[in-house]
Motif scaffolding. Structure first.
Motif, PDB file in Angstrom:
ATOM      1  N   GLU A  11     -16.275 -55.110 -18.107  1.00 19.34           N
ATOM      2  CA  GLU A  11     -15.503 -54.601 -16.929  1.00 19.34           C
ATOM      3  C   GLU A  11     -15.759 -52.991 -16.901  1.00 19.34           C
ATOM      4  N   VAL A  14     -18.690 -52.370 -15.024  1.00 25.05           N
ATOM      5  CA  VAL A  14     -18.685 -52.527 -13.582  1.00 25.05           C
ATOM      6  C   VAL A  14     -17.565 -51.454 -12.929  1.00 25.05           C
ATOM      7  N   LYS A  25     -18.594 -52.477  -3.514  1.00 22.66           N
ATOM      8  CA  LYS A  25     -19.338 -52.982  -4.197  1.00 22.66           C
ATOM      9  C   LYS A  25     -19.965 -51.879  -5.121  1.00 22.66           C
ATOM     10  N   VAL A  28     -24.423 -51.614 -10.831  1.00 20.10           N
ATOM     11  CA  VAL A  28     -24.599 -51.601 -12.282  1.00 20.10           C
ATOM     12  C   VAL A  28     -26.037 -51.799 -12.808  1.00 20.10           C
ATOM     13  N   ILE A  33     -25.665 -55.373 -18.273  1.00 21.31           N
ATOM     14  CA  ILE A  33     -24.901 -56.542 -18.167  1.00 21.31           C
ATOM     15  C   ILE A  33     -25.413 -57.680 -19.029  1.00 21.31           C
ATOM     16  N   ASN A 140     -18.102 -62.054 -12.974  1.00 23.10           N
ATOM     17  CA  ASN A 140     -19.160 -61.079 -12.990  1.00 23.10           C
ATOM     18  C   ASN A 140     -20.466 -61.626 -12.603  1.00 23.10           C
ATOM     19  N   GLU A 143     -20.506 -61.299  -8.959  1.00 21.52           N
ATOM     20  CA  GLU A 143     -20.558 -59.805  -8.719  1.00 21.52           C
ATOM     21  C   GLU A 143     -22.227 -59.439  -8.724  1.00 21.52           C
ATOM     22  N   ILE A 144     -22.750 -60.090  -9.681  1.00 26.04           N
ATOM     23  CA  ILE A 144     -24.075 -59.606  -9.941  1.00 26.04           C
ATOM     24  C   ILE A 144     -25.024 -60.273  -9.019  1.00 26.04           C
TER      25      ILE A 144
END
Length: 148
Positions: A11, A14, A25, A28, A33, A140, A143-144
């Motif tokens: 977290e 990110v 957005k 990262v 990750i 996650n 998001e990736i």
């Protein structure tokens, strides 16, 4: 729990990522990750082993409680047989044996119920933690995927 620490680290990664202009957005490092996700995968089996151990402990406690109840019952039956000398002794012994058996059964039931509640509580807490972990991983991953 190491898994929760890794999720916190994920977290933070990110949150500290550079944000894109006019967007929510963040950029990262996929390598960082993926490294954290790999560590989480390594830790999860340990958590599952712990859950299995809890279930085994519950089974062991249940077997012990049933064994104790059986032992107490056998002791009560033995005392009853020993006391069958006269009618008065027989009546007294029968009453005492019944009381002992009822108490043993009540104790065993109470122990069994307590064990079940304890095990259920632990398993529920683990289930909640695993669900939270799964939800965070899914978020996650989403998001990736959106970063691509």
């Amino acid at each position: 729990m190491k898994v929760l620490e890794l999720l916190t680290e994920l977290e933070e990664l990110v949150e500290k990522g550079n944000t894109l202009p006019f967007s929510s957005k963040a950029l990262v490092s996929p390598e960082e990750i993926m490294e954290i996700i790999d560590e989480i995968r390594e830790e999860l089996p340990a958590e599952l082993v712990q859950a299995r151990e809890i279930v085994e402990q519950k089974k062991k406690i249940m077997v012990e409680a049933e064994g104790d109840a059986e032992r107490i019952k056998n002791e009560a039956e033995k005392k009853l047989k020993e006391m069958i000398d006269t009618n008065e002794i027989t009546r007294t012994a029968t009453a005492q044996a019944e009381t002992i058996i009822k108490n043993a059964q009540a104790s065993a039931k109470e122990l069994r119920i307590g064990t079940q509640h304890y095990s259920d509580k632990i398993l529920y807490n683990l289930q909640v933690q695993l669900k939270e972990l799964n939800d965070k991983i899914e978020a996650n991953r989403k998001e990736i995927k959106e970063i691509k």
